[in-house]
Design an enzyme around this catalytic site. Structure first.
Site, PDB file in Angstrom:
ATOM      1  N   GLU A   1      -8.109  49.753  80.899  1.00 13.17           N
ATOM      2  CA  GLU A   1      -7.659  51.129  81.166  1.00 13.17           C
ATOM      3  C   GLU A   1      -8.851  51.951  81.609  1.00 13.17           C
ATOM      4  O   GLU A   1      -9.881  51.962  80.927  1.00 13.17           O
ATOM      5  CB  GLU A   1      -7.100  51.802  79.906  1.00 13.17           C
ATOM      6  CG  GLU A   1      -5.742  51.355  79.475  1.00 13.17           C
ATOM      7  CD  GLU A   1      -5.169  52.211  78.343  1.00 13.17           C
ATOM      8  OE1 GLU A   1      -5.511  53.402  78.248  1.00 13.17           O
ATOM      9  OE2 GLU A   1      -4.381  51.646  77.554  1.00 13.17           O
TER      10      GLU A   1
ATOM     11  N   GLU B   1      -5.448  49.419  71.391  1.00 11.26           N
ATOM     12  CA  GLU B   1      -6.339  50.409  70.739  1.00 11.26           C
ATOM     13  C   GLU B   1      -6.097  50.572  69.238  1.00 11.26           C
ATOM     14  O   GLU B   1      -5.709  51.646  68.765  1.00 11.26           O
ATOM     15  CB  GLU B   1      -6.178  51.768  71.412  1.00 11.26           C
ATOM     16  CG  GLU B   1      -6.619  51.777  72.847  1.00 11.26           C
ATOM     17  CD  GLU B   1      -6.473  53.143  73.497  1.00 11.26           C
ATOM     18  OE1 GLU B   1      -5.704  53.968  73.008  1.00 11.26           O
ATOM     19  OE2 GLU B   1      -7.135  53.372  74.506  1.00 11.26           O
TER      20      GLU B   1
HETATM   21  C1  BG6 Z   1      -4.990  55.369  75.988  1.00 15.08           C
HETATM   22  C2  BG6 Z   1      -3.620  54.739  75.762  1.00 15.08           C
HETATM   23  O1  BG6 Z   1      -5.499  55.769  74.769  1.00 15.08           O
HETATM   24  O2  BG6 Z   1      -5.032  56.539  76.720  1.00 15.08           O
HETATM   25  C3  BG6 Z   1      -2.618  55.005  76.877  1.00 15.08           C
HETATM   26  O3  BG6 Z   1      -3.728  53.359  75.561  1.00 15.08           O
HETATM   27  C4  BG6 Z   1      -2.714  56.462  77.281  1.00 15.08           C
HETATM   28  O4  BG6 Z   1      -1.350  54.637  76.436  1.00 15.08           O
HETATM   29  C5  BG6 Z   1      -4.125  56.711  77.797  1.00 15.08           C
HETATM   30  O5  BG6 Z   1      -1.775  56.847  78.237  1.00 15.08           O
HETATM   31  C6  BG6 Z   1      -4.337  58.081  78.365  1.00 15.08           C
HETATM   32  O6  BG6 Z   1      -3.999  59.055  77.427  1.00 15.08           O
HETATM   33  P1  BG6 Z   1      -2.948  60.194  77.724  1.00 15.08           P
HETATM   34  O7  BG6 Z   1      -2.865  60.962  76.488  1.00 15.08           O
HETATM   35  O8  BG6 Z   1      -3.507  60.974  78.864  1.00 15.08           O
HETATM   36  O9  BG6 Z   1      -1.683  59.504  78.085  1.00 15.08           O
END
Ligand code: BG6
Length: 476
Positions: A372, A179
């Site tokens: 993700e 990202e």
């Molecule tokens: C993404 C990241 O932006 O969001 C992850 O690549 C992150 O590392 C995920 O865990 C979810 O965000 P958060 O803040 O809930 O961990």
């Protein structure tokens, strides 16, 4: 042969959010290791006042993760039981080069990842490897100011080269940066950036971005020489921005928001900066320090696929004085009144995934990869020895159905789907274990108390059926 025959069904984690054992086997400290819990966690770091780097906090969740450093073998066994054929993880730079400047790599760090890759191979699980996922040696931040310095480009390229050479027999899919567009939102986490009062922050962020883009292209260039089968992906925090109303001003505002968010993939896919940036840089007194060869390198070393995270859509309004804002995994966005309330910390929009897939595919015509997607919630509770997370099943089911429609009806090329935080981990934005994403529960609280034992949630058994049926179970 259908798209499903080679589809990668899997899960994803990162080193910084899972491994723990932050000083084991020679590992150096990282930016992620020194972050306090929210609310100060995502703040910009200023060097001329009490700051994150110099403060000490009573507990650092990033140093504990979910204990993956110790449990990776049994965790991979669980993934094999789940039936997934792919797993995204990241390598921690500071395990390989503890300060980032050593002459030779730390063999114990390399050995740790080699053990993981061997185990994955034994279980026929394809690794998808992020070379830098929101962590870098803290030493490089203190000495050079993180990615603001061009010096870091060479140090990173050297680290990535060591990793690619060593694991060439195990890894085909590489994602040099997680990202990159998050540099604009969380510059300390994304690029190790620190500021002084009154400096042009935007200029610093774009300079760091240029360095990461350049490093990305150099890694692709070298990687292709190491192994011509390697595939490289750009990774974006993606979220289609909707206009708040159909007023042309709102539509334009949404368009602009996407345009700026997509600069990072534009360069990695098209090999050049978009034209509008020249005017934008001028207006904002941004004078990038570049070298002539940079633009050739960017042009000649573009990515093979576009990977992205998707948690929710965004929404934009031209004049935002009286509209409600909500949190996302990026900057705050206008609350979309058409999206229902849910168990998620963020708004939930499964159709937005289909829209985002179409948006990215229309723009780039490159294979896409969802690396993700998942539900982060505080609601997981043990009842009769089980976690009945039907809300997570619903979230995943609706998103996956939209993913299938994007492929089957809209013609999007898709490599795979990797569910985020497949094993509960420390959240980036809050630093908490209790914001859980996993299909696999980890018995640990926000202060590091607990056995760190793993438990299968109801969603584990549900995803197992989805994977086993190659997606057909979604529509049963
Ligand atoms: C993404 C990241 O932006 O969001 C992850 O690549 C992150 O590392 C995920 O865990 C979810 O965000 P958060 O803040 O809930 O961990």
């Amino acid at each position: 042969m259908t798209w499903k025959d080679s589809f990668l069904w899997g899960g994803a984690i990162s080193a910084n959010q899972t491994e723990g054992h932050f000083n084991a086997d020679g590992r150096g400290l990282t930016n992620f290791d020194i972050l306090p819990m929210e609310p100060k966690r995502l703040d910009d770091v200023y060097l001329d006042q009490d700051n994150i780097i110099n403060q000490s906090y009573h507990f650092y969740s990033g140093r504990h993760g979910n204990n993956f450093y110790e449990t990776y073998e049994s965790d991979i066994e669980l993934l094999a039981e789940l039936g997934v054929n792919s797993f995204r993880l990241s390598v921690a730079w500071s395990r390989i080069f503890p300060t980032g400047e050593e002459e030779s790599p730390n063999e114990r760090g390399l050995q740790f990842y080699e053990n993981i890759f061997k185990k994955l191979k034994e279980k026929k699980i394809e690794p998808i490897v992020t070379i830098s996922h929101f962590d870098m040696p803290l030493y490089l931040i203190k000495k050079y100011g993180g990615w603001f310095s061009r010096k870091v480009v060479d140090l990173y390229v050297n680290y990535a080269t060591v990793v690619m050479k060593r694991f060439s027999d195990y890894v085909q899919y590489w994602i040099p940066f997680n990202e990159m567009n998050m540099i604009m939102h969380i510059p300390f986490i994304g690029a190790g950036l620190t500021f002084t009062k009154n400096e042009n922050k935007l200029a610093k962020k774009y300079q760091a971005t240029h360095h990461q883009l350049l490093a990305n292209a150099k890694v692709i260039q070298i990687g292709r020489q190491i192994n011509s089968n390697f595939k490289f992906g750009c990774m974006m925090a993606a979220a289609k921005t909707y206009p708040y109303t159909c007023k042309p001003e709102d539509v334009f505002s949404a368009f602009e928001s996407d345009k700026y968010n997509l600069i990072f993939s534009d360069v990695q896919v098209k090999g050049k900066y978009p034209n509008f940036l020249a005017t934008f840089f001028e207006k904002n007194q941004i004078h990038l320090q570049t070298e002539q060869e940079d633009f050739e390198i960017l042009k000649n070393n573009t990515v093979d696929f576009l990977s992205f995270s998707y948690y929710s859509s965004a929404c934009s309004v031209a004049k935002d004085s009286d509209v409600e804002k909500v949190k996302t995994n990026g900057p705050d966005t206008v609350k979309n009144p058409y999206l229902p309330a849910s168990n998620s910390v963020w708004q939930v929009d499964p159709l937005g995934l289909r829209i985002t897939l179409n948006q990215l595919y229309d723009r780039y015509e490159l294979p896409l990869f969802i690396v993700e997607n998942g539900l982060g919630t505080y609601d997981d509770q043990f009842v009769d020895g089980r976690i009945h997370d039907d809300y997570r099943v619903n979230y995943l089911k609706e998103h996956l159905k939209n993913m299938v429609l994007a492929v089957e009806e809209d013609g999007v090329e898709l490599i795979g789907y990797l569910m985020w935080g497949i094993i509960d981990l420390v959240s980036v934005s809050e630093g908490k274990m209790s914001k859980r994403y996993g299909l696999i529960y980890v018995d640990a609280d926000d202060q590091g108390h607990g056995t760190y034992k793993r438990y299968r949630k109801d969603s584990f058994y549900w995803y197992q059926k989805v994977v086993e049926s190659n997606g057909d179970y979604l529509f049963d």
